[in-house]
Design a protein around this motif. Sequence first.
Motif, short mmCIF file in Angstrom:
data_model
loop_
_atom_site.label_atom_id
_atom_site.label_comp_id
_atom_site.label_asym_id
_atom_site.label_seq_id
_atom_site.Cartn_x
_atom_site.Cartn_y
_atom_site.Cartn_z
N VAL A 108 43.23 -15.46 -3.25
CA VAL A 108 43.14 -16.63 -4.14
C VAL A 108 44.37 -17.52 -4.00
O VAL A 108 45.50 -17.05 -4.09
N SER A 162 46.25 -20.54 -5.99
CA SER A 162 46.28 -21.15 -7.32
C SER A 162 46.58 -22.64 -7.18
O SER A 162 47.57 -23.03 -6.56
N ASP A 220 49.39 -17.57 -10.57
CA ASP A 220 49.49 -16.53 -9.56
C ASP A 220 49.69 -15.16 -10.21
O ASP A 220 49.11 -14.16 -9.79
N MET A 267 46.43 -14.00 -11.61
CA MET A 267 45.52 -13.54 -10.56
C MET A 267 45.93 -12.15 -10.07
O MET A 267 45.08 -11.30 -9.79
N ALA A 290 43.46 -9.54 -8.00
CA ALA A 290 43.27 -10.40 -6.82
C ALA A 290 44.55 -10.44 -6.00
O ALA A 290 45.61 -9.98 -6.45
N PRO A 335 47.11 -12.97 -4.68
CA PRO A 335 47.56 -14.37 -4.68
C PRO A 335 48.08 -14.76 -3.30
O PRO A 335 48.87 -14.04 -2.70
N ALA A 370 41.59 -21.17 -7.26
CA ALA A 370 41.57 -21.07 -8.72
C ALA A 370 42.25 -22.30 -9.29
O ALA A 370 43.29 -22.73 -8.79
N PHE A 383 40.39 -20.44 -13.47
CA PHE A 383 41.09 -19.16 -13.56
C PHE A 383 40.47 -18.27 -14.64
O PHE A 383 40.46 -17.04 -14.52
N LEU A 395 37.51 -16.24 -13.20
CA LEU A 395 37.95 -15.07 -12.44
C LEU A 395 38.42 -13.96 -13.39
O LEU A 395 38.17 -12.78 -13.14
#
Length: 283
Positions: free
Chosen positions: A144, A146, A171, A174, A179, A181, A223, A248, A251
């Motif tokens: 992902v 950001s 970040d 995430m 996830a 980043p 995101a 965001f 997610l």
Amino acid sequence: MKFAYYPGCTIGTTAVEFGLSTDAVCEALGVELVELEDWNCCGASSAHSLDHELSLRLPARNVALAQGTGLDIVAPCPACYQHVLAADIKLREDETWRREMEEMLGFTYDGQERTRHLLEVLSTSEMIERVRQRTTHPLKGLRVVSYYGCVLVRPPEITGWDDPEHPVRMDLLMEAVGAEPVDWSYKVDCCGASLALSRSDVVVTLSTRLAEAAREAGADVIACACGMCQINLDTRQALEEKVPVLYFTELMGIAFGLPGVEKWLKKHTVDPRPVLRERGILP
């Protein structure tokens, strides 16, 4: 944790999935959002461009409404956040204007409440830990980038964000939901914003550049935290292989295993479900 919630106009129109996922995620985290009664538009780009005084008076009314609740204001829209923040600063620093607005709106400004963006609220160290604990379906393997956009973190002397050129709050969120980043140098570049109507060619150029940069960085998805940014990137990127663009909060909702996720995801122009299934995140 309780806030006066200023949803703004796009939450019920072009950014419905942002609103739905915000409600669901905040409820899951124990963040109570009390919607301001009888809130009004902040003036958006129109007032900001055409009538400076109106662009301050409109959000000042929302400041007055929030003061009646005794709660800090939280806004998911960066433009709403900026305009309410600017009005609040004007009320604090300009005594003549403050007295004028107090008489017009029938209140006495006390300066006790703060204006905060949703991302700021959900990315404190306390909330990051709560997010980790609430995550039941980690976004393992999802790369992902950001994207904060050009409005949210600027100007730094007003917003006070971590870094106006290289912010990391999204970040960190995430990372907290599992996830991966992906760092890139386009975090705060402009997508073209409201030029989508008057100069769509500019928006296509800028949005495509951002999508290309995300692909080059190796990201699966982008995101974001802005309704304008999301719709521009989602609908205007001119790539053969398009990059999904999610809020965001969407997610986070997926990682929390919340119901209603399918309802959010099917609203996107660039369908994010195939890559989420490919990564084993969706069934």
